[in-house]
Design an enzyme around this catalytic site. Structure first.
Site, PDB file in Angstrom:
ATOM      1  CE  LYS A 134      -4.131  -2.035   1.876  1.00 54.49           C
ATOM      2  NZ  LYS A 134      -3.684  -3.716   1.973  1.00 54.49           N
ATOM      3  CE  LYS A 146      -6.297   2.025   0.753  1.00 52.26           C
ATOM      4  NZ  LYS A 146      -6.488   1.527  -0.486  1.00 52.26           N
ATOM      5  NE  ARG A 150      -4.876  -7.174  -8.172  1.00 52.86           N
ATOM      6  CZ  ARG A 150      -4.935  -8.174  -7.151  1.00 52.86           C
ATOM      7  NH1 ARG A 150      -4.537  -9.528  -7.340  1.00 52.86           N
ATOM      8  NH2 ARG A 150      -4.892  -7.660  -5.800  1.00 52.86           N
ATOM      9  NE  ARG A 172     -10.122  -6.979  -7.414  1.00 49.76           N
ATOM     10  CZ  ARG A 172      -9.302  -6.698  -6.634  1.00 49.76           C
ATOM     11  NH1 ARG A 172      -8.512  -7.814  -6.140  1.00 49.76           N
ATOM     12  NH2 ARG A 172      -8.577  -5.667  -6.236  1.00 49.76           N
ATOM     13  NE  ARG A 200     -15.271  -5.041   2.660  1.00 50.27           N
ATOM     14  CZ  ARG A 200     -15.045  -5.997   3.476  1.00 50.27           C
ATOM     15  NH1 ARG A 200     -14.097  -6.066   4.185  1.00 50.27           N
ATOM     16  NH2 ARG A 200     -16.021  -6.671   3.989  1.00 50.27           N
ATOM     17  CG  ASP A 253      -5.979  -4.162  -6.500  1.00 55.08           C
ATOM     18  OD1 ASP A 253      -5.615  -5.139  -7.511  1.00 55.08           O
ATOM     19  OD2 ASP A 253      -5.839  -4.520  -5.631  1.00 55.08           O
ATOM     20  CD  GLU A 278      -3.833  -3.547  -2.278  1.00 56.66           C
ATOM     21  OE1 GLU A 278      -3.287  -4.568  -2.139  1.00 56.66           O
ATOM     22  OE2 GLU A 278      -4.507  -2.999  -1.407  1.00 56.66           O
ATOM     23  CG  ASN A 301      -0.967  -8.852  -4.181  1.00 52.52           C
ATOM     24  OD1 ASN A 301      -0.155  -9.625  -4.663  1.00 52.52           O
ATOM     25  ND2 ASN A 301      -1.478  -8.727  -2.958  1.00 52.52           N
TER      26      ASN A 301
END
Length: 346
Positions: free
Chosen positions: A154, A189, A239, A253, A261, A301, A309, A311
């Site tokens: 993040k 978050k 994603r 998504r 979310r 994302d 973010e 990943n």
């Protein structure tokens, strides 16, 4: 006499040939450091797809958890078990253990996939320190364990802060409340969680906002993220998977009817989408940094056109993309990922 000598020489030759062949076969080993099988989704887990693909390529697959990694002097090892799948993992994981748990040093493997899901807590960080103790001339660890400590999912990519929504990181309630007021609608978050865990959306006028900040910051002792709410989340997020810094595929998504979310872990739905020019622009900004750090397989994302973010721990989504795009055979993403890994190893 000559016949006996020839027989001995030929027998020694066969023994050496057999041992050489055995060594070649045994050298095709891959270790997967991951969550227990009863914690993964048989239909959607990316690691299972990578394991099935390595088995098809003739690798002997081994499993261990992060608590089964250790050091003997300067040498890293795993207490691991070999296994084989009986079929492609679908509604359940069908496999058999091929032997009891055994101790193997990292240098006994061609590849090690570090695929433990977050949180990136002390146990996770300790595992990356242990995984550092391998010989890169013998074993390729994906992703680079040193870099997994550096690239917080993040925070790391904020060197390109213009790609993000407005973001504040702080443990100070006053600063966070002021930021929320300026943003009007704010996303709070935790820094070290994943899968949508602990993410809240508040209006700056919400009477629960101050209390939520107290809880998330543990009364001002732990920094959290306050990020401007991107309204396009109503249409879902995206994603994008990268391999070697290049776009491999993308997945839309969509949030469920009762949740803001879109994470698949919390009930989001997968939908077909395409890599677009904005995705390529973001990938191009990240690529030189990813290459420098040895972060080969990652995902980022995007909400609207804003990066949220990156990943690097255990990116997922390849099986959903395979299904949505009707990929088969050599076009399956796990096949492309393994092609890439084997090229790196040469």
């Amino acid at each position: 006499m000559l016949g006996c000598l020839c027989h001995t020489i030929f027998g020694d030759f066969l023994k050496k040939l057999f041992n050489a062949a055995k060594e070649i076969v045994m050298s095709k080993r891959v270790l997967y450091v991951m969550d227990p099988f009863d914690h993964v989704d048989p239909q959607g887990d990316t690691t299972l797809a990578l394991m099935w693909e390595s088995q098809k390529r003739g690798y002997e697959s081994f499993f261990c958890g992060i608590h089964q990694l250790g050091l003997e002097g300067a040498n890293g090892y795993a207490l691991c078990r070999p296994l084989a799948f009986q079929s492609t993992p679908q509604t359940r994981v069908e496999f058999e253990w091929l032997a009891e748990e055994t101790l193997l040093f990292f240098d006994d493997f061609d590849f090690i996939w570090m695929r433990k899901d977050p949180p990136v807590n002390q146990a996770f960080i300790t595992a990356t320190f242990i995984l550092d103790r391998h010989d890169p001339k013998k074993t390729l660890v994906l992703n680079n364990p040193t870099s997994m400590r550096i690239a917080n999912e993040k925070l790391w990519a904020h060197f390109a802060s213009d790609l993000y929504p407005r973001t504040i990181v702080s443990a100070d309630a006053k600063q966070l409340l002021n930021a929320a007021k300026e943003m009007e609608q704010v996303v709070l978050k935790p820094i070290d969680a994943a899968g949508g865990y602990g993410i809240f959306v508040f209006s700056h006028e919400d009477k629960n906002l101050k209390s939520a900040i107290e809880v998330l910051t543990q009364r001002g002792t732990t920094p959290i993220i306050a990020q401007e709410y991107v309204k396009e989340i109503n249409k879902g997020d995206k994603r994008v998977l990268l391999l070697g810094g290049e776009c491999l595929g993308a997945l839309k998504r969509l949030p469920g009817a009762t949740d803001h979310r879109a994470n698949l872990h919390v009930g989001g739905n997968a939908a077909l989408t395409q890599v677009d020019e904005r995705d390529k622009e973001i990938a191009a900004r990240l690529k030189p940094h990813l290459e420098e750090l040895g972060l080969h397989f990652v995902g980022f994302d995007v909400i609207g056109d804003r990066l949220t973010e990156v990943n690097v721990t255990s990116p997922t989504g390849i099986r959903e993309i395979n299904g949505l795009e009707n990929r088969q055979g050599n076009s399956l993403l796990e096949s492309l990922i393994w092609d890439y890994a084997e090229r790196l190893k040469k």
